[in-house]
Design a protein around this motif. Sequence first.
Motif, short mmCIF file in Angstrom:
data_model
loop_
_atom_site.label_atom_id
_atom_site.label_comp_id
_atom_site.label_asym_id
_atom_site.label_seq_id
_atom_site.Cartn_x
_atom_site.Cartn_y
_atom_site.Cartn_z
N THR A 187 15.68 -2.07 7.55
CA THR A 187 15.94 -2.11 9.00
C THR A 187 14.57 -2.17 9.79
N THR A 188 13.38 -1.68 9.10
CA THR A 188 12.37 -1.38 9.79
C THR A 188 11.68 -2.94 10.60
N LYS A 189 11.13 -2.62 11.71
CA LYS A 189 10.64 -3.82 12.40
C LYS A 189 9.55 -4.29 11.90
N ILE A 190 8.96 -5.45 11.95
CA ILE A 190 7.80 -6.02 11.56
C ILE A 190 6.95 -5.98 12.91
N THR A 191 5.72 -5.33 12.75
CA THR A 191 4.70 -5.33 13.81
C THR A 191 3.52 -5.88 13.40
N GLN A 192 2.63 -6.08 14.51
CA GLN A 192 1.18 -6.71 14.25
C GLN A 192 0.61 -5.68 13.70
N SER A 193 -0.45 -5.96 12.99
CA SER A 193 -1.41 -5.11 12.29
C SER A 193 -2.84 -5.49 12.38
N ARG A 194 -3.98 -4.69 12.48
CA ARG A 194 -5.11 -4.87 12.49
C ARG A 194 -5.62 -5.74 11.39
N ASN A 195 -6.51 -6.98 11.70
CA ASN A 195 -7.29 -7.72 10.70
C ASN A 195 -8.25 -6.92 10.21
N ASP A 196 -8.66 -7.53 9.01
CA ASP A 196 -10.23 -6.93 8.42
C ASP A 196 -11.38 -7.41 8.98
N GLY A 197 -11.12 -8.05 9.99
CA GLY A 197 -12.51 -8.80 10.57
C GLY A 197 -12.88 -10.15 10.09
N TRP A 198 -12.38 -10.63 8.98
CA TRP A 198 -12.61 -11.91 8.26
C TRP A 198 -11.37 -12.57 8.48
N ASN A 202 0.83 -1.28 0.05
CA ASN A 202 -0.06 0.16 -0.05
C ASN A 202 0.76 1.24 -0.03
N LEU A 203 0.54 2.07 -0.93
CA LEU A 203 1.19 3.52 -0.97
C LEU A 203 0.32 4.46 -0.29
N SER A 204 0.79 5.12 0.70
CA SER A 204 -0.02 6.13 1.35
C SER A 204 -0.18 7.42 0.44
N LYS A 205 -1.09 8.07 0.73
CA LYS A 205 -1.51 9.46 0.05
C LYS A 205 -0.34 10.45 0.38
N ASN A 206 0.47 10.12 1.32
CA ASN A 206 1.40 11.61 1.70
C ASN A 206 2.47 11.43 0.87
N GLY A 207 2.78 10.74 0.02
CA GLY A 207 3.81 10.55 -1.00
C GLY A 207 5.14 10.15 -0.55
N ARG A 208 5.18 9.37 0.62
CA ARG A 208 6.22 8.83 1.30
C ARG A 208 6.37 7.42 1.90
N ASN A 209 5.08 7.05 2.51
CA ASN A 209 5.05 5.94 3.43
C ASN A 209 4.65 4.74 2.39
N ILE A 210 5.15 3.64 2.62
CA ILE A 210 4.97 2.39 1.96
C ILE A 210 4.76 1.26 3.13
N THR A 211 3.77 0.43 2.84
CA THR A 211 3.26 -0.66 3.72
C THR A 211 3.09 -1.78 3.04
N MET A 212 3.81 -2.81 3.69
CA MET A 212 3.61 -4.28 3.18
C MET A 212 3.14 -5.03 4.15
N ARG A 213 1.83 -5.77 3.99
CA ARG A 213 1.17 -6.40 4.90
C ARG A 213 1.07 -8.03 4.58
N SER A 214 1.21 -8.85 5.54
CA SER A 214 1.11 -10.01 5.43
C SER A 214 0.70 -11.08 6.82
N SER A 215 0.20 -12.11 6.45
CA SER A 215 0.03 -13.01 7.86
C SER A 215 1.14 -14.05 7.94
N ASP A 216 2.26 -13.82 6.94
CA ASP A 216 3.24 -14.90 7.06
C ASP A 216 4.47 -13.94 7.34
N THR A 217 5.32 -14.24 8.67
CA THR A 217 6.26 -13.29 8.76
C THR A 217 7.75 -13.65 7.95
#
Length: 224
Positions: free
Chosen positions: A57-68, A29-44
Amino acid sequence: MPKPKLPDKDFKWTPELAYAIGLLTTDGNLSKNGRNITMRSSDTQLLKTFKKCLDLTTKITQSRNDGWAKKPCYRIQFSNVQFYRWLLKIGLFPAKTYTIGKIKIPDKYFQDFLRGHLDGDGSVWTYKDYYNTYKNPKYIYTRLYTRFISASKIHIEWIKENIRRLLPINGRLYQRNPRRPDQTTSMWEVKFAKKESIKLLSWLYYHSDVPCLKRKRKIAEKFI
């Protein structure tokens, strides 16, 4: 005084970069601020491989699920203005899910990109088919299928055409109607049966140390 604007930068294509772009195309996902990039997965393991490919070097953090989602979801978020702009140039953009089209990938690295695409939203599966054993107990067949998925018909048709052009093999295009209450649009998939899958997977896993999701490669290795 405001900081001077960073110049645009063309990043050098490598198998690792192409693989990471495949992952970002499906699960990024590319945020609308022109700089932040996010990659999500259930597989570390997948996120660790993504980090290594981009030397993050960014840390892997837990994210919210979409509910499903049944599994916990994790993410990597990083900020890089020059990389963000370059992603825009090759065909990625914010809120891309339903409107993404072609990605500017050199043919030389398309198989690495495609492997990332497979690890992000695709699937490889196999099973024993006993359907015709009532005719003869020996009629047991090992099935193998590979598929790529997108909510954008234009994008999945581009995937299908590039595979046909570069291998060449031809997959079948399917439209999948919404299956969950939160889904309002169809999904598109291109699917390959056993003969085509063996050729395709042999092409994708062309070396023992290519970046990949290990559990999918483990399935493929039984046939290649």
